[in-house]
Design a protein around this motif. Structure first.
Motif, PDB file in Angstrom:
ATOM      1  N   ASP A   1     -30.374  68.955  15.437  1.00 26.96           N
ATOM      2  CA  ASP A   1     -29.892  69.127  14.075  1.00 26.96           C
ATOM      3  C   ASP A   1     -30.127  70.553  13.587  1.00 26.96           C
ATOM      4  O   ASP A   1     -31.103  71.206  13.963  1.00 26.96           O
ATOM      5  CB  ASP A   1     -30.611  68.139  13.140  1.00 26.96           C
ATOM      6  CG  ASP A   1     -30.193  66.705  13.425  1.00 26.96           C
ATOM      7  OD1 ASP A   1     -28.982  66.439  13.340  1.00 26.96           O
ATOM      8  OD2 ASP A   1     -31.061  65.878  13.727  1.00 26.96           O
TER       9      ASP A   1
ATOM     10  N   LYS B   1     -31.775  74.329   8.172  1.00 22.82           N
ATOM     11  CA  LYS B   1     -31.095  74.810   6.974  1.00 22.82           C
ATOM     12  C   LYS B   1     -31.889  75.850   6.196  1.00 22.82           C
ATOM     13  O   LYS B   1     -31.322  76.647   5.472  1.00 22.82           O
ATOM     14  CB  LYS B   1     -30.790  73.624   6.044  1.00 22.82           C
ATOM     15  CG  LYS B   1     -30.018  72.487   6.675  1.00 22.82           C
ATOM     16  CD  LYS B   1     -28.579  72.817   6.879  1.00 22.82           C
ATOM     17  CE  LYS B   1     -27.861  72.683   5.561  1.00 22.82           C
ATOM     18  NZ  LYS B   1     -26.424  72.855   5.665  1.00 22.82           N
TER      19      LYS B   1
ATOM     20  N   SER C   1     -34.517  70.695   7.856  1.00 22.22           N
ATOM     21  CA  SER C   1     -33.451  70.409   8.804  1.00 22.22           C
ATOM     22  C   SER C   1     -32.480  69.348   8.308  1.00 22.22           C
ATOM     23  O   SER C   1     -32.760  68.606   7.363  1.00 22.22           O
ATOM     24  CB  SER C   1     -34.083  69.936  10.119  1.00 22.22           C
ATOM     25  OG  SER C   1     -33.110  69.517  11.033  1.00 22.22           O
ATOM     26  N   GLU C   2     -31.356  69.272   9.020  1.00 21.04           N
ATOM     27  CA  GLU C   2     -30.394  68.205   8.780  1.00 21.04           C
ATOM     28  C   GLU C   2     -30.903  66.854   9.271  1.00 21.04           C
ATOM     29  O   GLU C   2     -30.278  65.838   9.012  1.00 21.04           O
ATOM     30  CB  GLU C   2     -29.057  68.530   9.451  1.00 21.04           C
ATOM     31  CG  GLU C   2     -28.259  69.563   8.690  1.00 21.04           C
ATOM     32  CD  GLU C   2     -26.842  69.711   9.207  1.00 21.04           C
ATOM     33  OE1 GLU C   2     -26.557  69.321  10.355  1.00 21.04           O
ATOM     34  OE2 GLU C   2     -26.018  70.234   8.445  1.00 21.04           O
TER      35      GLU C   2
ATOM     36  N   ASN D   1     -33.421  65.473   8.111  1.00 17.37           N
ATOM     37  CA  ASN D   1     -34.116  64.931   6.928  1.00 17.37           C
ATOM     38  C   ASN D   1     -35.617  65.169   6.938  1.00 17.37           C
ATOM     39  O   ASN D   1     -36.338  64.572   6.137  1.00 17.37           O
ATOM     40  CB  ASN D   1     -33.850  63.432   6.736  1.00 17.37           C
ATOM     41  CG  ASN D   1     -32.394  63.068   6.719  1.00 17.37           C
ATOM     42  OD1 ASN D   1     -31.520  63.935   6.599  1.00 17.37           O
ATOM     43  ND2 ASN D   1     -32.094  61.796   6.832  1.00 17.37           N
TER      44      ASN D   1
ATOM     45  N   SER E   1     -30.351  65.919   4.347  1.00 17.38           N
ATOM     46  CA  SER E   1     -30.792  67.213   4.874  1.00 17.38           C
ATOM     47  C   SER E   1     -31.569  67.999   3.826  1.00 17.38           C
ATOM     48  O   SER E   1     -31.313  67.890   2.628  1.00 17.38           O
ATOM     49  CB  SER E   1     -29.590  68.025   5.356  1.00 17.38           C
ATOM     50  OG  SER E   1     -28.728  68.343   4.285  1.00 17.38           O
TER      51      SER E   1
ATOM     52  N   ASP F   1     -31.960  71.315   2.218  1.00 18.82           N
ATOM     53  CA  ASP F   1     -31.074  72.468   2.098  1.00 18.82           C
ATOM     54  C   ASP F   1     -31.726  73.674   1.440  1.00 18.82           C
ATOM     55  O   ASP F   1     -31.176  74.774   1.501  1.00 18.82           O
ATOM     56  CB  ASP F   1     -29.811  72.074   1.330  1.00 18.82           C
ATOM     57  CG  ASP F   1     -29.012  71.011   2.072  1.00 18.82           C
ATOM     58  OD1 ASP F   1     -28.995  71.038   3.311  1.00 18.82           O
ATOM     59  OD2 ASP F   1     -28.401  70.152   1.410  1.00 18.82           O
TER      60      ASP F   1
ATOM     61  N   TYR G   1     -29.886  67.036   0.247  1.00 19.39           N
ATOM     62  CA  TYR G   1     -28.584  66.410   0.122  1.00 19.39           C
ATOM     63  C   TYR G   1     -28.701  64.997  -0.448  1.00 19.39           C
ATOM     64  O   TYR G   1     -27.723  64.435  -0.928  1.00 19.39           O
ATOM     65  CB  TYR G   1     -27.900  66.387   1.497  1.00 19.39           C
ATOM     66  CG  TYR G   1     -26.447  66.006   1.436  1.00 19.39           C
ATOM     67  CD1 TYR G   1     -25.496  66.914   0.993  1.00 19.39           C
ATOM     68  CD2 TYR G   1     -26.033  64.743   1.825  1.00 19.39           C
ATOM     69  CE1 TYR G   1     -24.158  66.564   0.925  1.00 19.39           C
ATOM     70  CE2 TYR G   1     -24.700  64.375   1.773  1.00 19.39           C
ATOM     71  CZ  TYR G   1     -23.764  65.291   1.320  1.00 19.39           C
ATOM     72  OH  TYR G   1     -22.439  64.936   1.245  1.00 19.39           O
TER      73      TYR G   1
END
Length: 119
Positions: free
Chosen positions: A2, A5, A18-19, A21, A42, A44, A58
């Motif tokens: 993933d 971010k 990270s995406e 979570n 995620s 962000d 997110y």
């Protein structure tokens, strides 16, 4: 794998969001020393504010973490997913993917929900 971010240096460690979570805390040797869980989307954005780490996600929440990686507060936003966080004075500002801008107190309480970019 993933996407990472956001990165933030906290004391002598690097935090990565990270995406997947999660937030991971890394030492200078590149070893993961803690995995912080709780977000359902995620991560962000990540910033330091008033001695704590704030993360925007997110999942339409932000969380406040101690330096040890313990979640000390969670707040849900009124609009979209949080894409950015920025400390300003004694407040934290958040920007969301729905065009909303909100102002939060240092303990995570909503101070003002602005008209943002929808006005």
């Amino acid at each position: 794998t993933d996407e990472i971010k956001t990165l933030l240096v906290v004391n002598n460690n690097v935090w990565s969001g990270s995406e997947d979570n999660t937030i991971r805390i890394w030492n200078k040797k590149g070893e993961c020393i803690k995995v912080c869980e709780g977000h359902e989307g995620s991560i962000d954005s990540m910033v330091m504010f008033k001695g704590n780490v704030w993360t925007g996600s997110y999942d339409k929440t932000f969380r406040i973490w101690s330096h040890a990686g313990e979640c000390v507060h969670t707040s849900a936003v009124l609009g979209g997913a949080i894409g950015c966080l920025q400390p300003f004075g004694d407040a934290m500002w958040s920007g969301a993917d729905d065009g909303g801008v909100a102002i939060w107190g240092e303990q995570g309480a909503l101070v003002k929900d602005t008209e943002g970019h929808d006005a």
